[in-house]
Design a protein around this motif. Sequence first.
Motif, mmCIF file in Angstrom:
data_model
loop_
_atom_site.group_PDB
_atom_site.id
_atom_site.type_symbol
_atom_site.label_atom_id
_atom_site.label_comp_id
_atom_site.label_asym_id
_atom_site.label_seq_id
_atom_site.Cartn_x
_atom_site.Cartn_y
_atom_site.Cartn_z
ATOM 1 N N GLN A 219 0.954 -1.245 -0.129
ATOM 2 C CA GLN A 219 -0.064 0.014 0.102
ATOM 3 C C GLN A 219 0.800 1.265 -0.058
ATOM 4 O O GLN A 219 0.546 2.121 -0.791
ATOM 5 N N ARG A 220 1.851 1.102 0.775
ATOM 6 C CA ARG A 220 2.917 2.467 0.981
ATOM 7 C C ARG A 220 3.379 2.650 -0.512
ATOM 8 O O ARG A 220 3.551 3.836 -0.988
ATOM 9 N N THR A 221 3.894 1.680 -1.139
ATOM 10 C CA THR A 221 4.712 1.816 -2.433
ATOM 11 C C THR A 221 3.795 2.447 -3.439
ATOM 12 O O THR A 221 3.912 3.532 -3.947
ATOM 13 N N LYS A 222 2.339 1.990 -3.235
ATOM 14 C CA LYS A 222 1.504 2.611 -4.338
ATOM 15 C C LYS A 222 1.216 3.973 -4.006
ATOM 16 O O LYS A 222 1.064 4.971 -4.761
ATOM 17 N N PHE A 223 0.911 4.199 -2.758
ATOM 18 C CA PHE A 223 0.450 5.717 -2.254
ATOM 19 C C PHE A 223 1.932 6.599 -2.517
ATOM 20 O O PHE A 223 1.603 7.705 -3.026
ATOM 21 N N VAL A 224 2.782 6.536 -2.332
ATOM 22 C CA VAL A 224 4.141 7.180 -2.596
ATOM 23 C C VAL A 224 4.110 7.516 -4.139
ATOM 24 O O VAL A 224 4.569 8.672 -4.631
ATOM 25 N N GLN A 225 3.996 6.504 -4.897
ATOM 26 C CA GLN A 225 4.074 6.666 -6.403
ATOM 27 C C GLN A 225 3.090 7.623 -6.827
ATOM 28 O O GLN A 225 3.374 8.623 -7.703
ATOM 29 N N CYS A 226 1.735 7.577 -6.237
ATOM 30 C CA CYS A 226 0.784 8.463 -6.484
ATOM 31 C C CYS A 226 0.946 10.011 -5.889
ATOM 32 O O CYS A 226 0.600 10.865 -6.946
ATOM 33 N N LEU A 227 1.514 9.951 -4.844
ATOM 34 C CA LEU A 227 1.588 11.305 -4.440
ATOM 35 C C LEU A 227 2.716 12.047 -5.019
ATOM 36 O O LEU A 227 2.551 13.113 -5.237
ATOM 37 N N LYS A 228 3.903 11.382 -5.588
ATOM 38 C CA LYS A 228 4.853 12.020 -6.485
ATOM 39 C C LYS A 228 4.384 12.543 -7.531
ATOM 40 O O LYS A 228 4.380 13.563 -8.161
ATOM 41 N N ARG A 229 3.611 11.599 -8.313
ATOM 42 C CA ARG A 229 3.002 12.257 -9.464
ATOM 43 C C ARG A 229 2.154 13.298 -9.557
ATOM 44 O O ARG A 229 2.091 14.032 -10.223
ATOM 45 N N ASP A 230 1.165 13.157 -8.259
ATOM 46 C CA ASP A 230 0.043 14.200 -8.040
ATOM 47 C C ASP A 230 0.739 15.441 -7.874
ATOM 48 O O ASP A 230 0.303 16.643 -8.288
ATOM 49 N N THR A 231 1.760 15.467 -6.884
ATOM 50 C CA THR A 231 2.425 16.923 -6.274
ATOM 51 C C THR A 231 3.068 17.558 -7.648
ATOM 52 O O THR A 231 3.131 18.642 -7.689
ATOM 53 N N ASP A 232 3.832 16.588 -8.507
ATOM 54 C CA ASP A 232 4.331 17.091 -9.639
ATOM 55 C C ASP A 232 3.425 17.896 -10.438
ATOM 56 O O ASP A 232 3.690 18.901 -10.944
ATOM 57 N N TRP A 233 2.274 17.157 -10.719
ATOM 58 C CA TRP A 233 1.110 17.867 -11.633
ATOM 59 C C TRP A 233 0.485 19.334 -10.738
ATOM 60 O O TRP A 233 0.597 20.323 -11.662
ATOM 61 N N LEU A 234 0.404 19.141 -9.586
ATOM 62 C CA LEU A 234 -0.018 20.422 -8.732
ATOM 63 C C LEU A 234 0.976 21.433 -8.845
ATOM 64 O O LEU A 234 0.531 22.651 -9.218
ATOM 65 N N ALA A 235 2.258 21.383 -8.746
ATOM 66 C CA ALA A 235 3.124 22.288 -8.911
ATOM 67 C C ALA A 235 3.136 22.730 -10.289
ATOM 68 O O ALA A 235 3.435 24.179 -10.475
ATOM 69 N N SER A 236 3.056 22.146 -11.356
ATOM 70 C CA SER A 236 3.065 22.492 -12.774
ATOM 71 C C SER A 236 1.975 23.289 -12.862
ATOM 72 O O SER A 236 1.932 24.173 -13.760
ATOM 73 N N GLN A 237 0.694 23.306 -12.143
ATOM 74 C CA GLN A 237 -0.404 24.080 -12.324
ATOM 75 C C GLN A 237 -0.510 25.256 -11.462
ATOM 76 O O GLN A 237 -1.146 26.045 -11.308
ATOM 77 N N ARG A 238 0.827 25.378 -10.852
ATOM 78 C CA ARG A 238 0.945 26.701 -9.929
ATOM 79 C C ARG A 238 -0.203 26.617 -8.682
ATOM 80 O O ARG A 238 -0.777 27.652 -8.300
ATOM 81 N N LEU A 239 -0.535 25.448 -8.150
ATOM 82 C CA LEU A 239 -1.486 25.284 -7.144
ATOM 83 C C LEU A 239 -0.657 24.890 -5.852
ATOM 84 O O LEU A 239 0.270 24.296 -5.746
#
Length: 407
Positions: A219-239
């Motif tokens: 569960q943690r492995t999958k959580f961290v993968q999603c976390l990194k992908r999502d925060t990269d996208w959020l930063a790219s949108q200036r959020l």
Amino acid sequence: GRAGVALPAPHPPGKGDPRRRMADEDASKAMRKSAVRPADRDVELFNEHIFGELRAYAQVPEDFINKGWDLDQLKAGGGKGGTLMVRVGDAYIVKELSPGDHKALLSIAGSYGRHVRSGKGETLLCPIYLHFRDVETGRFFFAMRNGIGSGPFTALYDLKGCADDKTIELDGTPIKAVHKRIWNVGMWLGQSSWTKDRHRYYDGKKAAATVNILMTPEQRTKFVQCLKRDTDWLASQRLMDYSLLVAIKEMPACELASGGSGPSTLGHRPMFRKGPNGGYIALYVSIIDFLQKWTNGKRAARVIKFLETNKATVPPGDYAARFCRHFEERTKEVTSTEPKAAPPKMILPAAGDSEVEGRPEERLNSREMKPALDSMELKERLNSREVKPALDSMELKVKAPQPIARE
């Protein structure tokens, strides 16, 4: 081209292409749809080509918030901004949008839709299904999935990885937010002047700042993968200024069900692990409130709060890096056997929906997939440890040469 000669389909505009931005802006224009009437009211829809596809992908019906609520039921959600919201059953939430949040959602909708679908729904971002304006009042709203369901909760946290972390509910009892505002002079003179509610809220903030979120290694492995992908996208949108909503429930084994493990949750599946008392612990995590853009107002607030340490008001790149780093550190692996939940009841799509791009990859009971799955199951049964040796023996007997009878 010449008559009878098919022209090649134009290539879709790539990322960063001005044509993509122009297409998104043009498609974001308000429209109406007879089947979509939130609270049975006349509304204008924004970016319906995006949110309509996301609803189809998640098997959410067009009329999902047509009934079960009205504008008079809107209440403050408990955050600092006092955003009005209402729950529609246990599955959905409708929230009012400020003009700034409305503008932000208009600008990110196209990128949001591509981000969710390119990840096959595996995202921590709270799923958004509708963006609309109430025609009569002119107010803006959006509808999203309720990623944690209903309480009571063993614990419910709103976490940012900074000084704004707080506990919302503990052992089934909500914790009232009592903020230490600058105009509450008495709160700045010492804790002796605090109310009981303020002490409980402050204790909840301290607990939230150091809480460990327990998961199995997988569960943690999958959580961290999603976390990194999502925060990269959020930063790219200036959020920035978003939160991780963390809910923990305990349930007896007899109540364990699919718990949203089907595709309609867009990746927001509860994570189960064995509890200490023979039951199970369900963990829900979801990134919420991600419509805050890094504006001049936020820059000014950062300067005003220069004495505040570990504050939420930091640039999007810094916010994303801290958010990701904090939750990598606060999630801990535990050895636990995950329960085998009953398979979810799948919902067949309406006619024609099976060809929609981004359809649920888990639509196992569809008309196209069922015969293939039945065949696969038969092959697996024939190759099982119990059946395979017997089949081999039968095959040898059939192939063995028969003795020639002599007179």
